[in-house]
Design a protein around this motif. Structure first.
Motif: not given
Length: 162
Positions: A3-4, A8, A44, A47, A49
């Motif tokens: 997952n994101i 990160f 992030s 995106a 986050f």
């Protein structure tokens, strides 16, 4: 599938480990590493986050950390790379999460300082008790690679907060 958040976290960790390794080897943190951490923050955010605070709270923490770091650098208590690396890490956390980053970084730094002092003491004791065989260190080699402590604080914080 990753997952994101995990992606990160892993990138953040790899960058901090690279900074710590560079600081150990060269006592210098390349400017590219803090820059990449800042760019990664922006990417992030775009995106999606799941940051817990608005972007300006993170930016304020970054600015405060950079200001304090540059003051510490000015007085010779902190390296310039350390100041930039800590500020880049601080960008990822709002002030409500700042205490964790600061505490783990400071505690790790204290452990590194004590360990470094013990190593220097042990080496100087060996050098003074035996023949002068080059065990004494030059004063420039006694600097502390504080990038290790910053990496420890950043890694602990990224996995605790997110």
């Amino acid at each position: 599938m990753i997952n994101i958040v995990t992606a990160f976290q892993l990138l953040f960790t790899l960058l901090l480990l690279a900074a710590a390794a560079a600081d150990i080897r060269q006592r210098r943190i390349p400017n590219a590493i803090p820059l990449l951490i800042v760019i990664m923050f922006i990417v992030s955010w775009l995106a999606g986050f799941p940051f817990s605070s608005p972007w300006w709270a993170h930016g304020f923490h970054f600015a405060a950390a950079l200001l304090v770091g540059m003051l510490l650098f000015y007085f010779g208590w902190f390296g310039g790379g350390d100041a930039k690396l800590y500020a880049a890490c601080a960008l990822w956390f709002s002030f409500s999460d700042a205490i964790l980053l600061l505490f783990v970084t400071t505690a790790s730094g204290a452990i590194i300082v004590v360990a470094r002092m013990l190593i220097i003491f042990a080496r100087s004791s060996l050098a003074s008790s035996g023949p002068a065989n080059g065990l004494r260190q030059k004063s420039s080699s006694r600097s502390i690679p504080y990038g290790i402590a910053i990496a420890a604080g950043g890694i602990a914080s990224i996995f605790s907060v997110y």
